[in-house]
Write a protein that holds these residues in place. Structure first.
Motif, mmCIF file in Angstrom:
data_model
loop_
_atom_site.group_PDB
_atom_site.id
_atom_site.type_symbol
_atom_site.label_atom_id
_atom_site.label_comp_id
_atom_site.label_asym_id
_atom_site.label_seq_id
_atom_site.Cartn_x
_atom_site.Cartn_y
_atom_site.Cartn_z
ATOM 1 N N GLY A 136 -13.387 -35.022 -101.536
ATOM 2 C CA GLY A 136 -12.255 -35.553 -102.287
ATOM 3 C C GLY A 136 -11.542 -34.509 -103.125
ATOM 4 O O GLY A 136 -10.455 -34.771 -103.654
ATOM 5 N N LEU A 137 -12.137 -33.333 -103.268
ATOM 6 C CA LEU A 137 -11.500 -32.247 -104.017
ATOM 7 C C LEU A 137 -11.513 -30.972 -103.168
ATOM 8 O O LEU A 137 -10.512 -30.588 -102.592
ATOM 9 C CB LEU A 137 -12.226 -32.009 -105.353
ATOM 10 C CG LEU A 137 -12.077 -33.086 -106.433
ATOM 11 C CD1 LEU A 137 -12.971 -32.787 -107.627
ATOM 12 C CD2 LEU A 137 -10.625 -33.169 -106.886
ATOM 13 N N GLY A 138 -12.676 -30.348 -103.105
ATOM 14 C CA GLY A 138 -12.801 -29.092 -102.382
ATOM 15 C C GLY A 138 -12.570 -29.204 -100.890
ATOM 16 O O GLY A 138 -12.204 -28.225 -100.244
ATOM 17 N N ASP A 139 -12.771 -30.401 -100.345
ATOM 18 C CA ASP A 139 -12.606 -30.508 -98.887
ATOM 19 C C ASP A 139 -11.139 -30.544 -98.458
ATOM 20 O O ASP A 139 -10.840 -30.637 -97.263
ATOM 21 C CB ASP A 139 -13.362 -31.702 -98.322
ATOM 22 C CG ASP A 139 -12.951 -33.041 -98.914
ATOM 23 O OD1 ASP A 139 -12.106 -33.041 -99.836
ATOM 24 O OD2 ASP A 139 -13.478 -34.067 -98.473
ATOM 25 N N ASP A 140 -10.227 -30.418 -99.416
ATOM 26 C CA ASP A 140 -8.811 -30.288 -99.040
ATOM 27 C C ASP A 140 -8.513 -28.938 -98.390
ATOM 28 O O ASP A 140 -7.393 -28.708 -97.913
ATOM 29 C CB ASP A 140 -7.900 -30.482 -100.259
ATOM 30 C CG ASP A 140 -7.633 -31.963 -100.544
ATOM 31 O OD1 ASP A 140 -7.994 -32.801 -99.699
ATOM 32 O OD2 ASP A 140 -7.077 -32.270 -101.615
ATOM 33 N N ILE A 141 -9.494 -28.059 -98.370
ATOM 34 C CA ILE A 141 -9.342 -26.802 -97.639
ATOM 35 C C ILE A 141 -9.405 -27.034 -96.122
ATOM 36 O O ILE A 141 -9.029 -26.165 -95.342
ATOM 37 C CB ILE A 141 -10.427 -25.775 -98.041
ATOM 38 C CG1 ILE A 141 -11.829 -26.348 -97.802
ATOM 39 C CG2 ILE A 141 -10.240 -25.328 -99.486
ATOM 40 C CD1 ILE A 141 -12.959 -25.388 -98.130
ATOM 41 N N GLU A 142 -9.867 -28.206 -95.701
ATOM 42 C CA GLU A 142 -9.952 -28.538 -94.276
ATOM 43 C C GLU A 142 -8.588 -28.987 -93.753
ATOM 44 O O GLU A 142 -7.862 -29.727 -94.422
ATOM 45 C CB GLU A 142 -10.966 -29.656 -94.042
ATOM 46 C CG GLU A 142 -12.396 -29.306 -94.397
ATOM 47 C CD GLU A 142 -13.323 -30.472 -94.090
ATOM 48 O OE1 GLU A 142 -13.121 -31.151 -93.063
ATOM 49 O OE2 GLU A 142 -14.241 -30.716 -94.890
ATOM 50 N N ALA A 143 -8.268 -28.570 -92.537
ATOM 51 C CA ALA A 143 -6.985 -28.938 -91.932
ATOM 52 C C ALA A 143 -6.877 -30.436 -91.701
ATOM 53 O O ALA A 143 -5.772 -30.996 -91.730
ATOM 54 C CB ALA A 143 -6.796 -28.189 -90.620
ATOM 55 N N ARG A 144 -8.006 -31.113 -91.482
ATOM 56 C CA ARG A 144 -7.956 -32.561 -91.240
ATOM 57 C C ARG A 144 -7.659 -33.337 -92.524
ATOM 58 O O ARG A 144 -7.273 -34.497 -92.468
ATOM 59 C CB ARG A 144 -9.273 -33.044 -90.632
ATOM 60 C CG ARG A 144 -10.463 -32.961 -91.566
ATOM 61 C CD ARG A 144 -11.750 -33.481 -90.946
ATOM 62 N NE ARG A 144 -12.847 -33.439 -91.887
ATOM 63 C CZ ARG A 144 -13.117 -34.377 -92.778
ATOM 64 N NH1 ARG A 144 -12.325 -35.438 -92.858
ATOM 65 N NH2 ARG A 144 -14.139 -34.265 -93.590
ATOM 66 N N ARG A 145 -7.826 -32.674 -93.676
ATOM 67 C CA ARG A 145 -7.617 -33.344 -94.956
ATOM 68 C C ARG A 145 -6.237 -33.067 -95.537
ATOM 69 O O ARG A 145 -5.653 -33.924 -96.208
ATOM 70 C CB ARG A 145 -8.682 -32.867 -95.950
ATOM 71 C CG ARG A 145 -10.079 -33.398 -95.680
ATOM 72 C CD ARG A 145 -10.291 -34.715 -96.349
ATOM 73 N NE ARG A 145 -10.012 -34.636 -97.777
ATOM 74 C CZ ARG A 145 -9.872 -35.689 -98.574
ATOM 75 N NH1 ARG A 145 -9.952 -36.912 -98.068
ATOM 76 N NH2 ARG A 145 -9.625 -35.538 -99.856
ATOM 77 N N SER A 146 -5.713 -31.866 -95.325
ATOM 78 C CA SER A 146 -4.401 -31.516 -95.877
ATOM 79 C C SER A 146 -3.829 -30.331 -95.096
ATOM 80 O O SER A 146 -4.523 -29.727 -94.273
ATOM 81 C CB SER A 146 -4.519 -31.146 -97.369
ATOM 82 O OG SER A 146 -5.038 -29.834 -97.522
ATOM 83 N N ASP A 147 -2.566 -30.003 -95.387
ATOM 84 C CA ASP A 147 -1.941 -28.862 -94.719
ATOM 85 C C ASP A 147 -2.012 -27.602 -95.586
ATOM 86 O O ASP A 147 -1.311 -26.621 -95.332
ATOM 87 C CB ASP A 147 -0.493 -29.178 -94.356
ATOM 88 C CG ASP A 147 0.364 -29.500 -95.584
ATOM 89 O OD1 ASP A 147 -0.170 -29.479 -96.724
ATOM 90 O OD2 ASP A 147 1.560 -29.780 -95.405
ATOM 91 N N TRP A 148 -2.869 -27.618 -96.611
ATOM 92 C CA TRP A 148 -2.986 -26.488 -97.528
ATOM 93 C C TRP A 148 -3.242 -25.172 -96.792
ATOM 94 O O TRP A 148 -2.639 -24.144 -97.090
ATOM 95 C CB TRP A 148 -4.111 -26.760 -98.537
ATOM 96 C CG TRP A 148 -4.356 -25.607 -99.476
ATOM 97 C CD1 TRP A 148 -3.702 -25.334 -100.643
ATOM 98 C CD2 TRP A 148 -5.305 -24.551 -99.299
ATOM 99 N NE1 TRP A 148 -4.192 -24.178 -101.215
ATOM 100 C CE2 TRP A 148 -5.183 -23.681 -100.410
ATOM 101 C CE3 TRP A 148 -6.253 -24.258 -98.323
ATOM 102 C CZ2 TRP A 148 -5.971 -22.544 -100.567
ATOM 103 C CZ3 TRP A 148 -7.045 -23.122 -98.459
ATOM 104 C CH2 TRP A 148 -6.894 -22.273 -99.576
ATOM 105 N N ILE A 149 -4.128 -25.198 -95.809
ATOM 106 C CA ILE A 149 -4.538 -23.965 -95.137
ATOM 107 C C ILE A 149 -3.434 -23.394 -94.233
ATOM 108 O O ILE A 149 -3.494 -22.229 -93.830
ATOM 109 C CB ILE A 149 -5.843 -24.192 -94.339
ATOM 110 C CG1 ILE A 149 -6.551 -22.843 -94.124
ATOM 111 C CG2 ILE A 149 -5.578 -24.924 -93.023
ATOM 112 C CD1 ILE A 149 -7.986 -22.973 -93.668
ATOM 113 N N ASP A 150 -2.409 -24.180 -93.954
ATOM 114 C CA ASP A 150 -1.321 -23.695 -93.094
ATOM 115 C C ASP A 150 -0.502 -22.582 -93.755
ATOM 116 O O ASP A 150 0.238 -21.863 -93.072
ATOM 117 C CB ASP A 150 -0.382 -24.844 -92.717
ATOM 118 C CG ASP A 150 -1.050 -25.864 -91.810
ATOM 119 O OD1 ASP A 150 -2.088 -25.528 -91.200
ATOM 120 O OD2 ASP A 150 -0.533 -26.988 -91.711
ATOM 121 N N GLN A 151 -0.628 -22.416 -95.075
ATOM 122 C CA GLN A 151 0.174 -21.409 -95.772
ATOM 123 C C GLN A 151 -0.222 -19.974 -95.406
ATOM 124 O O GLN A 151 0.489 -19.022 -95.738
ATOM 125 C CB GLN A 151 0.076 -21.597 -97.286
ATOM 126 C CG GLN A 151 -1.311 -21.361 -97.864
ATOM 127 C CD GLN A 151 -1.386 -21.691 -99.343
ATOM 128 O OE1 GLN A 151 -0.575 -21.213 -100.152
ATOM 129 N NE2 GLN A 151 -2.334 -22.526 -99.705
#
Length: 219
Positions: A136-151
């Motif tokens: 719910g917090l740190g797992d936003d680094i996963e592509a399935r959770r958010s597009d954060w890593i696309d940057q």
């Protein structure tokens, strides 16, 4: 009505010891057989998952690139250990891109990352392969959770410059994740390390590897 008396051999200690030993042997044999069968299935599943992770960070291709057959292990020197990478070849056997494993210390342990890098040293894509960060917090680094890593796509060692390879909270060029800055920092570090290793070993990474006919038919 009297209870039937058991045969005398069943009343001996040796009989019970032998019986228990036989049961234990049968059970242990069954466990060994089951373990062997399960081990192969687990290994096959791990290889399939690895292949999917590699292809997720490499450029799309319309031919059989088979990156698992082109695995390299790099000696990093200076007590840095080794790093694994996989080559993506084009139809002319030129290496079009590589996928590089990297990792960095996150909030709850090591965060594994795989980074696709093209011949010019630009990031094609990056994906987190394993972590134990807070759900719910740190797992936003996963592509399935958010597009954060696309940057990280199309970034390189020179873009941004070295001093800006950090999250915004530390004065860098990359967005952090609210409540999980340490996780975001770790991924930035892991991607930067992958690019650094690529720059240091570029000639080796882009040198075509000989793949035998046997290897090519194993998949």
């Amino acid at each position: 009505m009297s209870t039937p008396q058991r045969p005398s051999y069943q009343q001996r200690t040796a009989y019970h010891v032998t019986l228990l030993g036989t049961v234990a042997l049968v059970c242990s044999t069954a466990l060994v057989i089951s373990d062997e069968q399960t081990r192969e299935q687990i290994k096959a599943a791990q290889q399939q998952r690895l292949a999917e992770q590699i292809m997720a960070v490499l450029p799309p291709t319309d031919h059989d690139a088979a990156p698992l057959e082109r695995e390299l292990e790099l000696e990093l020197g200076d007590q840095r250990g080794t790093a694994r990478a996989w080559q993506l070849s084009d139809g002319d056997e030129q290496i079009a891109a590589i996928a590089m494993e990297s990792s960095a210390q996150g909030y709850a342990g090591q965060i594994g990352v795989i980074v696709g890098i093209d011949r010019d040293g630009q990031v094609v894509a990056a994906r987190v392969t394993e972590h134990r960060e807070t759900p719910g917090l740190g797992d936003d680094i996963e592509a399935r959770r958010s597009d954060w890593i696309d940057q990280f796509e199309q970034r390189s060692l020179a873009d941004p410059p070295p001093e800006d390879w950090a999250v915004a909270k530390d004065g860098g060029d990359f967005d952090q994740i609210t409540g999980a800055t340490i996780s975001a920092r770790a991924v930035v570090e892991a991607v930067h390390d992958a690019l650094t290793i690529f720059a240091e070993h570029r000639d080796e990474l882009l040198a075509p590897q000989q793949v035998s006919a046997t290897d090519a038919t194993d998949e």
